[in-house]
Write an enzyme that holds these catalytic residues in place. Structure first.
Site, PDB file in Angstrom:
ATOM      1  CD  GLN A  88      -2.744   1.225   2.511  1.00  0.00           C
ATOM      2  OE1 GLN A  88      -2.780   0.291   3.293  1.00  0.00           O
ATOM      3  NE2 GLN A  88      -3.938   1.827   2.995  1.00  0.00           N
ATOM      4  CB  CYS A  91      -6.055  -0.819   3.423  1.00  0.00           C
ATOM      5  SG  CYS A  91      -7.395  -0.499   5.374  1.00  0.00           S
ATOM      6  CG  ASN A  96      -0.551  -4.681   7.856  1.00  0.00           C
ATOM      7  OD1 ASN A  96      -1.025  -3.486   7.059  1.00  0.00           O
ATOM      8  ND2 ASN A  96      -0.095  -4.241   8.695  1.00  0.00           N
ATOM      9  CD1 TRP A 120      -0.921   0.155   5.425  1.00  0.00           C
ATOM     10  CD2 TRP A 120       0.331   0.084   7.153  1.00  0.00           C
ATOM     11  NE1 TRP A 120      -1.729   0.752   5.766  1.00  0.00           N
ATOM     12  CE2 TRP A 120      -1.608   0.895   7.404  1.00  0.00           C
ATOM     13  CE3 TRP A 120       0.563  -0.038   8.447  1.00  0.00           C
ATOM     14  CZ2 TRP A 120      -2.288   1.691   7.850  1.00  0.00           C
ATOM     15  CZ3 TRP A 120       0.059   0.634   9.543  1.00  0.00           C
ATOM     16  CH2 TRP A 120      -1.324   1.163   9.897  1.00  0.00           C
TER      17      TRP A 120
END
Length: 642
Positions: free
Chosen positions: A76, A82, A285, A287
């Site tokens: 991301q 997200c 995740n 990220w």
């Protein structure tokens, strides 16, 4: 795939051929490399420069994919999407699904040997409004200081994620329009599947090990059937958005589920009584960092309980890449919602379970068909109505998905989702006209301002009407309803209120306009007796009026059946016809007659409940037979009364 829709009527092949002929790279006029493609409500805080991949990746040759597709290709960027990025990560687990979204991979890939054939144009496909939609983009990507602003890969020269995100942003109006969302929406757009969400905090999974294990198995089975799965942690206030908890998990955040495994420790003859089953789940995740730090996290002591082969089979890597393992119990404890996107098999040529699909696009029109939810008694039945049948002998599984039109592209004008839901009623077996009064409730959904509301039901054999609506009346909106059943459902939109006769042939009885509406509910029978002492008693009822006969479902092994099943008639000559209810015993070779109730049609403009002694038929009409039948009969001159 069916008919393909072209977004903004842009055709990839035509545009590519034109660029090849003109010997130039494609520049998309519909989604220009300008600030308006980035934001609709603000301007960039830093200077954004749009660059083509060749300018971004330096000496390395740009590629769509480097060493195949992986969940780690997607990280991301500076956008709060997200939900979309997590969906991309799970999509990368299934190459066949990703290749639907990014079609003709070999053709679209950069080819170092044929540099002159590259035109800087790419195509992607998303499932919208019930059909696959192709979106074309150029390869200009937003950068700051030479770095991609949004989705990027660990490999500097890998661009499938960045270009996929750009195509989705174009479909929705801008990159900013992708801020905040539901992981289910992206999964459906990638697959055309149906998303079922479970609120993990409202279940008994933490306290009840059996129910938790059952859900684990259903999730494991879903992944085996190529379902895509995501999970999220909801927040109650804005202050908690993207706050990292003590466990390392991020609140208000969506994660992709990348694996789910049952692991057995203590294998071997000498450990027969020391075996332990571990139920583990792996998440990522979007990220690309910030992981779970509890039991079974990267480098935790628990991994010492597994041997080298088990760790290798699970693909354990201690790396801050955003991917981590945890126990399924901890997953249910710390996450709020799990979403499974099922690919519903509707193919006739398949060995796996087949679903029968009814799909229809419609709209709510204020003052006409926007009646609001069931609490709006005066207007509720003005909403669109759909009838379907459950034909399974036992309870049938029915999955209903109600999707409203996506409003992201209207965010710059304040567009928001409506609160939508639906109500299901059990009706007469032969219902093909709209209902005008409330029937027995068979199910309903919550009303929520999500893009799609999905529920699964176990319904008894019979005919049903579903009424999709907005929560408040007079709200305009377009929607699509999907009804999945295990058997063909004879589903249909109920458009007409009642049949009409012919003005020309009114002298012919069957062509006359109906005089009254007659709704007959066969509630139950008592004390009926089987003919054979060997066979079980499996009764059903036949309801006949003006030459038309409707059959109720057959009930197994009972002398006191409760059908609560009915028939609807629009009667043209009530004074010259009879209503006949016959009870039969279903047998393999020849059904047995058990008795009947015969009566004149009484147009009394009311609903009555009455019981009738079962009698013989033909020459034995005056002969009593064992048992009686209870009926609910509604007969009205007003054809809109039932």
């Amino acid at each position: 795939m069916g008919k393909l829709h072209y977004f903004l009527n842009q055709r990839y092949s035509k545009l590519k051929s034109h660029c090849e002929k003109e010997k130039k790279l494609f520049v998309d006029p519909e989604f220009p490399a300008e600030n308006k493609s980035l934001f609709f409500s603000r301007s960039p805080t830093e200077s954004v420069e749009w660059k083509r991949p060749q300018e971004i990746c330096g000496p390395d040759s740009p590629r769509l994919f480097v060493d195949g597709m992986s969940t780690h290709d997607i990280t991301q960027g500076r956008l709060g999407n997200c939900w979309f990025v997590a969906s991309c990560s799970t999509l990368a687990l299934e190459s066949s699904l990703l290749e639907k979204v990014i079609p003709d991979l070999k053709e679209q890939e950069w080819n170092a040997e044929e540099v002159g054939k590259y035109q800087g144009i790419f195509k992607f496909r998303f499932w919208r409004k019930g059909q696959w939609t192709e979106v074309v983009v150029d390869d200009f990507l937003p950068t700051i200081n030479g770095q991609l602003v949004y989705i990027h890969s660990k490999q500097r020269n890998e661009f499938w994620g960045s270009l996929l995100e750009k195509a989705y942003a174009k479909l929705n109006g801008s990159y900013e329009a992708l801020e905040a969302g539901n992981i289910a929406d992206a999964l459906v757009d990638f697959t055309g599947g149906v998303c079922e969400s479970t609120n993990l905090q409202e279940t008994a999974f933490i306290q009840d090990e059996d129910s938790r294990l059952a859900y684990f198995k259903s999730m494991q089975k879903a992944m085996g059937q190529r379902s895509l799965i995501g999970a999220s942690i909801s927040v109650k206030n804005r202050e908690d958005m993207e706050r990292r908890t003590e466990t390392g998990l991020v609140m208000g955040h969506a994660y992709g589920v990348t694996a789910i495994e049952k692991v057995t420790t203590g294998d071997g003859l000498f450990n027969l009584f020391n075996r332990e089953h571990l139920y583990l789940i792996r998440l990522r995740n979007p990220w690309g960092h910030k992981e779970w730090n509890g039991p079974w996290s990267d480098g935790s002591a628990e991994w010492k309980n597994l041997d080298d082969d088990q760790r290798e089979n699970l693909g354990i890597k201690v790396d801050d890449d955003g991917e981590f393992w945890m126990t399924f119990e901890d997953f249910c404890r710390h996450f709020t919602k799990a979403t499974m996107c099922h690919l519903m098999n509707t193919s006739r040529f398949s060995f796996s379970k087949r679903w029968h699909l009814f799909k229809h696009n419609n709209e709510w029109k204020p003052g006409i068909s926007a009646g609001g939810c069931v609490t709006n008694q005066d207007t509720f039945l003005q909403n669109p109505q759909y009838a379907f049948s459950v034909k399974d002998q036992d309870d049938g599984e029915v999955l209903i998905a109600l999707m409203q039109e996506d409003t992201r592209i209207e965010r710059d004008e304040g567009g928001n989702n409506l609160s939508i839901g639906y109500y299901i009623m059990k009706v007469e077996e032969n219902r093909t006209y709209r209902i005008h009064t409330m029937f027995e409730k068979a199910g309903d959904s919550i009303f929520i301002n999500m893009r799609e509301v999905v529920n699964r039901y176990q319904l008894k054999k019979g005919r049903y009407v579903i009424v999709p609506s907005t929560y408040d009346p007079n709200e305009a909106g377009k929607f699509m309803i999907r009804i999945y059943t295990e058997e063909s459902s004879d589903a249909m939109l109920l458009e007409k209120d009642h049949p009409t006769g012919s003005k020309i042939c009114c002298c012919i009885p069957r062509m006359r306009s109906p005089v009254c509406v007659l709704s007959v509910l066969v509630k139950s029978a008592n004390g009926i007796k089987k003919r054979s002492p060997i066979l079980s008693l499996d009764p059903y009822a036949l309801v006949t009026c003006e030459g038309k006969t409707v059959r109720t479902p057959t009930l197994s092994d009972t002398a006191n059946p409760e059908w609560n099943s009915g028939a609807l008639f629009f009667v043209r000559r009530p004074k010259k016809t009879h209503l006949v209810i016959q009870i039969w015993d279903s047998n393999v070779f020849c059904d047995s007659f058990l008795g009947q109730a015969k009566m004149t049609v009484d147009v009394n403009n009311r609903t009555v409940v009455l019981s009738h002694q079962l009698m013989g038929r033909r020459r034995k009409e005056n002969e009593k037979m064992p048992g009686d039948v209870t009926l609910e009969i509604a007969c009205y001159e007003d054809l809109l009364a039932v």
